[in-house]
Motif scaffolding. Sequence first.
Motif, PDB file in Angstrom:
ATOM      1  N   LYS A 122       5.576   0.040 -12.204  1.00  0.00           N
ATOM      2  CA  LYS A 122       4.378   0.863 -12.318  1.00  0.00           C
ATOM      3  C   LYS A 122       3.120   0.012 -12.503  1.00  0.00           C
ATOM      4  O   LYS A 122       2.044   0.333 -11.973  1.00  0.00           O
ATOM      5  N   ILE A 123       3.256  -1.075 -13.262  1.00  0.00           N
ATOM      6  CA  ILE A 123       2.104  -1.973 -13.457  1.00  0.00           C
ATOM      7  C   ILE A 123       1.683  -2.597 -12.137  1.00  0.00           C
ATOM      8  O   ILE A 123       0.495  -2.693 -11.813  1.00  0.00           O
ATOM      9  N   LYS A 124       2.669  -3.035 -11.320  1.00  0.00           N
ATOM     10  CA  LYS A 124       2.338  -3.617 -10.011  1.00  0.00           C
ATOM     11  C   LYS A 124       1.760  -2.555  -9.080  1.00  0.00           C
ATOM     12  O   LYS A 124       0.840  -2.842  -8.285  1.00  0.00           O
ATOM     13  N   GLN A 125       2.288  -1.333  -9.158  1.00  0.00           N
ATOM     14  CA  GLN A 125       1.708  -0.232  -8.380  1.00  0.00           C
ATOM     15  C   GLN A 125       0.233  -0.029  -8.732  1.00  0.00           C
ATOM     16  O   GLN A 125      -0.611   0.170  -7.856  1.00  0.00           O
ATOM     17  N   LYS A 126      -0.046  -0.088 -10.013  1.00  0.00           N
ATOM     18  CA  LYS A 126      -1.424   0.087 -10.467  1.00  0.00           C
ATOM     19  C   LYS A 126      -2.317  -1.027  -9.928  1.00  0.00           C
ATOM     20  O   LYS A 126      -3.441  -0.773  -9.455  1.00  0.00           O
ATOM     21  N   GLU A 127      -1.851  -2.261  -9.973  1.00  0.00           N
ATOM     22  CA  GLU A 127      -2.634  -3.394  -9.467  1.00  0.00           C
ATOM     23  C   GLU A 127      -2.928  -3.238  -7.975  1.00  0.00           C
ATOM     24  O   GLU A 127      -4.048  -3.488  -7.512  1.00  0.00           O
ATOM     25  N   LEU A 128      -1.913  -2.821  -7.200  1.00  0.00           N
ATOM     26  CA  LEU A 128      -2.110  -2.622  -5.763  1.00  0.00           C
ATOM     27  C   LEU A 128      -3.094  -1.479  -5.488  1.00  0.00           C
ATOM     28  O   LEU A 128      -3.939  -1.569  -4.594  1.00  0.00           O
ATOM     29  N   GLU A 130      -5.509  -0.408  -7.484  1.00  0.00           N
ATOM     30  CA  GLU A 130      -6.864  -0.850  -7.855  1.00  0.00           C
ATOM     31  C   GLU A 130      -7.450  -1.742  -6.764  1.00  0.00           C
ATOM     32  O   GLU A 130      -8.641  -1.634  -6.431  1.00  0.00           O
ATOM     33  N   GLU A 131      -6.623  -2.622  -6.189  1.00  0.00           N
ATOM     34  CA  GLU A 131      -7.100  -3.488  -5.105  1.00  0.00           C
ATOM     35  C   GLU A 131      -7.440  -2.654  -3.863  1.00  0.00           C
ATOM     36  O   GLU A 131      -8.442  -2.918  -3.184  1.00  0.00           O
ATOM     37  N   ARG A 132      -6.628  -1.663  -3.586  1.00  0.00           N
ATOM     38  CA  ARG A 132      -6.902  -0.788  -2.441  1.00  0.00           C
ATOM     39  C   ARG A 132      -8.208  -0.028  -2.629  1.00  0.00           C
ATOM     40  O   ARG A 132      -9.000   0.101  -1.682  1.00  0.00           O
ATOM     41  N   ILE A 133      -8.446   0.450  -3.846  1.00  0.00           N
ATOM     42  CA  ILE A 133      -9.692   1.161  -4.135  1.00  0.00           C
ATOM     43  C   ILE A 133     -10.891   0.236  -3.930  1.00  0.00           C
ATOM     44  O   ILE A 133     -11.908   0.621  -3.340  1.00  0.00           O
ATOM     45  N   GLU A 136     -11.426  -0.347  -0.150  1.00  0.00           N
ATOM     46  CA  GLU A 136     -11.983   0.834   0.517  1.00  0.00           C
ATOM     47  C   GLU A 136     -13.442   1.044   0.138  1.00  0.00           C
ATOM     48  O   GLU A 136     -14.242   1.502   0.963  1.00  0.00           O
ATOM     49  N   GLU A 137     -13.800   0.706  -1.087  1.00  0.00           N
ATOM     50  CA  GLU A 137     -15.209   0.811  -1.483  1.00  0.00           C
ATOM     51  C   GLU A 137     -16.063  -0.174  -0.694  1.00  0.00           C
ATOM     52  O   GLU A 137     -17.169   0.163  -0.251  1.00  0.00           O
ATOM     53  N   ARG A 138     -15.552  -1.417  -0.522  1.00  0.00           N
ATOM     54  CA  ARG A 138     -16.289  -2.401   0.277  1.00  0.00           C
ATOM     55  C   ARG A 138     -16.415  -1.939   1.727  1.00  0.00           C
ATOM     56  O   ARG A 138     -17.476  -2.052   2.339  1.00  0.00           O
ATOM     57  N   LEU A 139     -15.301  -1.414   2.281  1.00  0.00           N
ATOM     58  CA  LEU A 139     -15.322  -0.938   3.662  1.00  0.00           C
ATOM     59  C   LEU A 139     -16.297   0.231   3.826  1.00  0.00           C
ATOM     60  O   LEU A 139     -17.036   0.309   4.812  1.00  0.00           O
TER      61      LEU A 139
END
Length: 235
Positions: A122-128, A130-133, A136-139
């Motif tokens: 779950k912690i790794k899911q959260k990290e991924l 957050e990185e995806r968010i 997508e914000e940069r894009l």
Amino acid sequence: AKVEPVTSVYLDVETGGRVEQIYAEGGKFVNKGDPILRFSNASLQRNSIDTESRLLETLDIQRNTQFSREQNTLVQKENLLNLNYQIADLERKYKRYKALDDAPSVIPKEELQNLEDQLNYKIKQKELLEERIRQEERLTQIQLEQARQSIQRLNKSLDLLAKTVESLDVRAPISGYLSSIDAEVGQNIGPGKRIGQIDLLDKLKLRAGIDQYYIAKVALGTKGKFTLEGNTYEV
């Protein structure tokens, strides 16, 4: 010599097209801003409509992109909120189980290990997520900036086209006497052609040709004289 007005403003065709209507006659006094003639230019008008259509399409794309990204961001933040809740729940459960680790009869080692694996997953899911968010914000920012620049370019083109369309209505740039109009209704006139001029008759000048023999003797300020109807005048 030829008598000419000191100040003359030429009427040069800016865009050109087909002469639809002539409002003023040669030799008549016109005020500044008075209409003189009107052109039609189908190609220019089509370009204006096409550019306006592209602008509206780009605005729609920008709005749809922004709305879609905002909706997606809300979904991702909701997913992140759920993950944080799951992680917090697993952490509390893991701490309770870890405290009982010395009593394997109560909490089996396999169950404790399974709980730890779930927590790490779950912690790794959260990290991924957050990185995806972040990506997508940069894009989204890049796409919105590109759309903004495209809108600016289209607005400039539209402003330029609007000014060009306005030039199809030829108006008097100054108040004065309009010389003869070199245009006929139905005539196609290209850009840059001179169709007339407006003269200010408050001051006049004489334009005279000088024989080549006298050119070297003529300079700014040289005085002369001429005779008109028996009277001699200095110039």
